[in-house]
Design an enzyme around this catalytic site. Structure first.
Site, PDB file in Angstrom:
ATOM      1  N   HIS A 235       0.833  -1.196   0.000  1.00  0.00           N
ATOM      2  CA  HIS A 235       0.000   0.000   0.000  1.00  0.00           C
ATOM      3  C   HIS A 235       0.874   1.254   0.000  1.00  0.00           C
ATOM      4  CE1 HIS A 235      -2.809  -3.021   1.659  1.00  0.00           C
ATOM      5  NE2 HIS A 235      -3.729  -2.297   1.079  1.00  0.00           N
ATOM      6  N   ASP A 308      -4.345  -5.311  -8.747  1.00  0.00           N
ATOM      7  CA  ASP A 308      -4.656  -4.768  -7.431  1.00  0.00           C
ATOM      8  C   ASP A 308      -4.853  -3.261  -7.620  1.00  0.00           C
ATOM      9  OD1 ASP A 308      -5.102  -4.589  -4.719  1.00  0.00           O
ATOM     10  OD2 ASP A 308      -3.232  -5.549  -4.131  1.00  0.00           O
TER      11      ASP A 308
END
Length: 586
Positions: A235, A308
């Site tokens: 992230h 993703d």
């Protein structure tokens, strides 16, 4: 061109794999709606079909800017789908209310010329994003409980609740093998460190999701080619897996091969460098050797490849939204999940076709897969949610009981010096609950369950925002307790930069352990927590911070259920994979 696209659609819909339950015959062969949709699109609209944009649990009102932006993306830009994401408001993770959610999705579907594919990151069932749905524990709990049938049931129930709410695509199961104790983002989301365990549970979840007879959902194995042996949060930054090709083959790739053999509908990419397959600075999401060479050609996967979230640091720090979108498509992806700027990403794809960097045929191949998937889940027949039917489908008593059973069976006793566990009501134990957030409901169930069993027990709950003086006063109430039970909420540490507990807790806990009184530590989440506090006298792992895990922890502590869970991971220097101390119910 139309003939080529028709053949692509037929190949996609007709694929079948040995051992995988066959979808209905019409879903395998009928591509009439997909062909009709495809013929109606301009190049820009085809590029938009590749994009899935987020919406949030605090659903926007029709007059808000956020709603107007989403409405424009759906009605005018014609994006292909939506994905539900939780957002933090006032430090509380806001999940969607089911009836408002259904009404919102119906409004969006009415705006869409071509039905929207609606996705949810439902790794522990719809409860991960939606209120009033069945609270399953995290994936690792299922392996600790050694219960494949429970995993199948979780797949079935996730499909049932998802479709009732208006979702067609579940972005799970997690196929990562968590063999790195320092992994800050996968952790208990994985089924464990053993590739055979992970493969078996991945297959079981897919089987269950496909078994829901009324309507089907699309399943997703993630994060390819395997995010378990990383120590960086993707992230925030680009992670990497240093394993050689032979190790990748025997460990990381095994669950994905199992998922493909089981007929998984889609595979999500990982924002990680894989030096054994491509240059280390190239994320797998943008790597043709990984997506086309390995996944498509070597492994034979013909379903949807979804990135993703492209807004994550592992991509966004190195590539702008247009470049990331084009590179992902060049690599072999079909679906562009959550680009930071959808309009810029779409324009970038169109410009890449006009300049010859991508071909319109390449775009059409991915659009054909997406439209075939939409037809496969019946969006050509019905796109709206039956709001009146929701109550009969979500959070039923039987489902809640099954979820609690998994949480009970998962509880694992790793250490138990001087038989600290089980504790007895009235023996003077003090209970210290360490929550992760002042504004959450964490710890409420723990305190209630303790009070039911030991009315006079001293129970103190701390949160990370308490002042030093308030903490000292609170801990003073435990000064006379001969032994302590510390119950710590510790989730996978996404966005935490590797810390296992909020600031201030570690020093306090170390001081309690050094104080001479026996301390039993209960981890509600990360099973590796004991590595940071090896001096505890007893250690109990639940693998999840959800309410059923809180209840299971207290039942186990007071001897009301047998403790029989087994570690699905190795805790270095503490315990080996498969270990666990059995304690009968008292």
């Amino acid at each position: 061109m139309i003939l080529i696209l028709r053949l692509v659609l037929l190949a996609i819909c007709a694929r079948g794999l040995p051992g995988a339950p066959a979808p209905p015959r019409a879903a395998k062969t009928d591509t009439s709606a997909a062909r009709r949709w495809l013929k109606s699109m301009t190049l820009s609209q085809k590029a938009a079909q590749l994009v899935v944009v987020p919406f949030y649990g605090d659903l926007p009102g029709a007059t808000s800017r956020e709603y107007q932006k989403l409405a424009r993306l759906v009605r005018e830009t014609r994006v292909g789908g939506l994905v539900l994401i939780n957002r933090v408001r006032n430090r509380v993770l806001k999940r969607a209310e089911p009836y408002a959610l259904a009404a919102f999705l119906n409004r969006m579907q009415r705006l869409a010329r071509i039905p929207l594919l609606v996705a949810g990151d439902f790794e522990r069932g719809a409860s991960m994003r939606v209120e009033s749905t069945t609270l399953f524990p995290h994936a690792m709990a299922f392996t600790a409980a050694r219960d494949l049938e429970a995993t199948r049931y979780a797949g079935e129930l996730t499909a049932r609740e998802s479709r009732a709410l208006g979702f067609h695509w579940v972005l799970c199961p997690v196929a990562d093998v968590n063999n790195n104790p320092g992994n800050p983002v996968i952790n208990m989301r994985s089924y464990g460190e053993n590739p055979e365990d992970v493969s078996a549970h991945v297959r079981a979840f897919i089987q269950g999701a496909r078994s829901w007879p009324r309507t089907r959902v699309l399943t997703t194995a993630k994060h390819f080619p395997g995010h378990g042996d990383t120590a960086v949060d993707s992230h925030l930054n680009l992670a990497a897996i240093a394993a050689g090709r032979a190790r990748l083959e025997s460990v990381e790739l095994a669950p994905f091969r199992a998922a493909i053999a089981e007929g998984v509908d889609s595979i999500m990419t990982a924002h990680i460098g894989v030096p054994a397959l491509d240059r280390p600075e190239i994320p797998a999401t943008l790597s043709a050797p990984v997506l086309t060479g390995l996944l498509r050609k070597e492994m034979g996967f013909q379903g949807l490849i979804v990135t993703d979230a492209l807004e994550m640091g592992g991509i966004a720090q190195g590539f702008g939204p247009a470049e990331a979108a084009v590179r992902a498509l060049e690599a072999g992806a079909d679906v562009l999940l959550m680009p930071s700027d959808p309009d810029t990403a779409i324009r970038g794809v169109v410009e890449a076709v006009r300049k010859g960097r991508l071909t319109e045929k390449r775009i059409a191949e991915s659009v054909a897969r997406i439209l075939a998937a939409k037809q496969r889940v019946g969006l050509n027949r019905a796109r709206l949610v039956d709001v009146e039917a929701i109550a009969d489908a979500i959070d039923t008593p039987d489902a809640a009981a099954r979820a609690q059973q998994v949480a009970d069976r998962a509880v694992t006793l790793v250490r138990n010096e001087r038989a600290q566990i089980p504790v007895r009501a009235g023996d003077g134990a003090g209970f210290l609950i360490l929550t992760e957030n002042r504004y959450s409901i964490q710890g409420q169930a723990l305190a209630e369950e303790i009070a039911r069993r030991a009315r006079d027990a001293k129970v103190i709950t701390l949160d990370p925002l308490l002042s030093e003086a308030a903490v000292e006063d609170a801990l003073g109430a435990l000064a006379g307790c001969p032994h302590l039970v510390v119950l710590a909420f510790t989730q996978a540490n996404a966005y935490r930069d590797g810390t296992v507990l909020p600031a201030g807790y570690p020093k306090r806990l170390e001081s309690l352990i050094a104080g001479g009184r026996p301390v039993a530590l209960v981890s509600l989440g990360n099973p590796y927590l004991i590595r940071s506090f090896p001096g505890v006298a007893a250690y109990l792992a639940t693998y999840s911070p959800v309410v059923p895990a809180e209840i299971a922890a207290i039942k186990a502590l007071f001897g009301q259920i047998a403790i029989g869970g087994r570690l699905p991971v190795t805790i270095p220097g503490i315990a080996k994979y498969g270990e666990g101390i059995s304690v009968p119910a008292r």
